[in-house]
Design a protein around this motif. Structure first.
Motif, PDB file in Angstrom:
ATOM      1  N   UNK A   1      11.941   5.411  -3.349  1.00 58.72           N
ATOM      2  CA  UNK A   1      11.118   4.215  -3.534  1.00 58.72           C
ATOM      3  C   UNK A   1       9.665   4.660  -3.680  1.00 58.72           C
ATOM      4  N   UNK A   2       8.890   3.885  -4.419  1.00 58.29           N
ATOM      5  CA  UNK A   2       7.504   4.263  -4.673  1.00 58.29           C
ATOM      6  C   UNK A   2       6.570   3.097  -4.391  1.00 58.29           C
TER       7      UNK A   2
ATOM      8  N   UNK B   1       5.630   0.301   3.688  1.00 54.19           N
ATOM      9  CA  UNK B   1       5.590   0.837   5.034  1.00 54.19           C
ATOM     10  C   UNK B   1       6.993   0.795   5.632  1.00 54.19           C
ATOM     11  N   UNK B   2       7.319   1.756   6.526  1.00 53.02           N
ATOM     12  CA  UNK B   2       8.657   1.752   7.133  1.00 53.02           C
ATOM     13  C   UNK B   2       8.815   0.621   8.130  1.00 53.02           C
TER      14      UNK B   2
ATOM     15  N   UNK C   1       3.604  -4.086   2.627  1.00 49.83           N
ATOM     16  CA  UNK C   1       4.897  -4.737   2.847  1.00 49.83           C
ATOM     17  C   UNK C   1       5.876  -3.696   3.373  1.00 49.83           C
ATOM     18  N   UNK C   2       6.971  -4.179   3.956  1.00 48.70           N
ATOM     19  CA  UNK C   2       7.994  -3.256   4.432  1.00 48.70           C
ATOM     20  C   UNK C   2       8.835  -2.741   3.266  1.00 48.70           C
TER      21      UNK C   2
ATOM     22  N   UNK D   1      14.165   8.627   0.159  1.00 45.52           N
ATOM     23  CA  UNK D   1      12.786   9.080   0.324  1.00 45.52           C
ATOM     24  C   UNK D   1      11.826   8.027  -0.200  1.00 45.52           C
ATOM     25  N   UNK D   2      10.579   8.169   0.235  1.00 44.65           N
ATOM     26  CA  UNK D   2       9.516   7.292  -0.270  1.00 44.65           C
ATOM     27  C   UNK D   2       8.360   8.152  -0.769  1.00 44.65           C
ATOM     28  N   UNK D   3       7.768   7.723  -1.878  1.00 48.78           N
ATOM     29  CA  UNK D   3       6.591   8.385  -2.413  1.00 48.78           C
ATOM     30  C   UNK D   3       5.476   7.367  -2.583  1.00 48.78           C
TER      31      UNK D   3
END
Length: 401
Positions: free
Chosen positions: A190-191, A196-197, A207-208, A230-232
């Protein structure tokens, strides 16, 4: 395969789906692996399985009762002396004396010399003798070896998706592991700087991150092995790093966000440099889409609005992933629409709906950000691109969620 420029007519849903299928179909040749029986539920057999032994393995009793020679009970009533008790799991082989009986439990070995079992409800016993009131023929209530399956007999064919009934049969012949088709391995990225977690404190504009866990759940639900989520941020260097990690361990990568026409579209900017193709698909929600191949790994890029992400998965990814897993296609039905709809010309709409009253009601709120409304839906309503005013009562195509 290529998208035309964004100013050109948008690609159709059907055309885009075919391109995704072309990218993912080679995963059908992904090979096999060994799975423990306890973890084999839902897996697809990669090879035929043959019974290594007979079932039943030995002669055993089908009833709680008394093992006798049929000749001993040819004339009834008759009272026979008890020569012992044989329980299930008894590994001794006591021989039944002529003219006697042995008490046996269901599943217990039939003692040598006996050829039938008298059910306990057809007897009277004082603990030393048993009176048999109904005679039996040889073979009654005796399970013979191999009457279920013979050693060497085919038990399950390659391609079988293992359900509990298959597990029961395969475990019964002593198999502890199976050769199964390896699951498709997927990575999710996700980008967005705004994500935010869960549990984090949100600042204004944040936003979450729901898309990562939602895509992982959707993939798992369709028998895909999710190897990473993962998040970028919108920093290109960070996205390149997350992308490199994903393609190193996955068969297919899903990205969410960064594919539209804005100024900070990190997914489009990075993947376009690597030959990725981005453009509009004539659908709503989920219009912006991207397809890329990085180090021979397909990368499917969905828009970042939560509903757009999930609708994109349902329309484009789920059908082919289910086929790759050996799962049946989910049934598409035709039902009356219970609410009128206005739809933009030239775009196929996938509206959230709920089955009720013999038809389908629309769930209020169709914006691509309204993820809570999707939770209330159980179907997608397919409104074709040529339809602009759809009256209540019109028969529409309905896709299960």
């Amino acid at each position: 395969m290529s998208f035309r420029p964004a100013v050109a007519p948008a690609r159709s849903v059907e055309d885009h789906r075919l391109h995704i299928e072309d990218l993912l179909n080679p995963l059908a040749m992904r090979g096999s692996e060994t799975a423990a029986m306890a973890a084999a539920l839902g897996r697809r057999l990669a090879a035929d399985v043959f019974a290594p032994l007979d079932l039943p393995v030995f002669r055993n009793s089908a009833m709680d009762g008394y093992a006798v020679r049929a000749a001993s009970v040819a004339v009834v009533p008759v009272t026979l002396p008890l020569a012992g008790v044989v329980a299930a799991g008894n590994t001794d082989q006591p021989v039944l004396p002529p003219g006697a009986a042995m008490k046996v439990m269901t599943g217990a070995p039939i003692p040598p010399g006996a050829d039938c079992v008298i059910p306990v409800e057809h007897t009277r016993s004082d603990g030393k003798t048993v009176t048999v009131e109904h005679g039996r023929s040889a073979g009654e209530f005796v399970r013979e070896p191999g009457t279920d399956v013979r050693a060497g007999q085919l038990l399950a064919t390659a391609g079988t998706v293992l359900r509990p009934r298959h597990i029961a049969a395969l475990a019964a012949v002593g198999l502890g592991e199976l050769t199964v088709t390896r699951r498709v391995r997927a990575a999710v990225i996700t980008t967005g700087d705004e994500l935010r977690p869960a549990g984090a404190h949100l600042l204004p504009g944040q936003i979450y991150n729901s898309n990562g866990i939602a895509l992982a759940a959707a993939l798992t639900d369709n028998d895909v092995d999710v190897v990473s989520v993962a998040h970028s941020t919108d920093d290109p260097a960070e996205f390149r790093a997350r992308l490199a990690e994903a393609v190193a361990q996955a068969d297919v990568v899903f990205t969410s966000g960064g594919v539209s026409m804005g100024d900070f579209e990190v997914v489009k900017d990075v993947l376009a440099e690597l030959g990725g193709r981005f453009g509009a698909v004539a659908m709503q929600p989920g219009g912006p889409q991207g397809l890329s191949v990085v180090d021979d790994i397909p990368v499917l890029s969905f828009p970042g609005n939560p509903v757009s992400t999930m609708v994109s998965f349902e329309v484009f990814a789920r059908p082919v992933l289910r086929r790759l897993a050996g799962l049946p296609d989910l049934p598409i039905s035709e039902l009356p629409l219970l609410d009128p709809v206005r739809s933009p010309a030239g775009k196929r709409q996938f509206l959230r709906g709920k089955l009720a009253d013999g038809g389908v009601h629309l769930v209020s709120g169709q914006g691509s950000h309204l993820v809570a409304s999707m939770a209330r839906a159980d179907v997608l309503v397919n409104i074709p691109p040529q339809a602009t005013d759809v009256a209540a009562g019109t028969i529409v195509e309905v896709h299960p969620l």
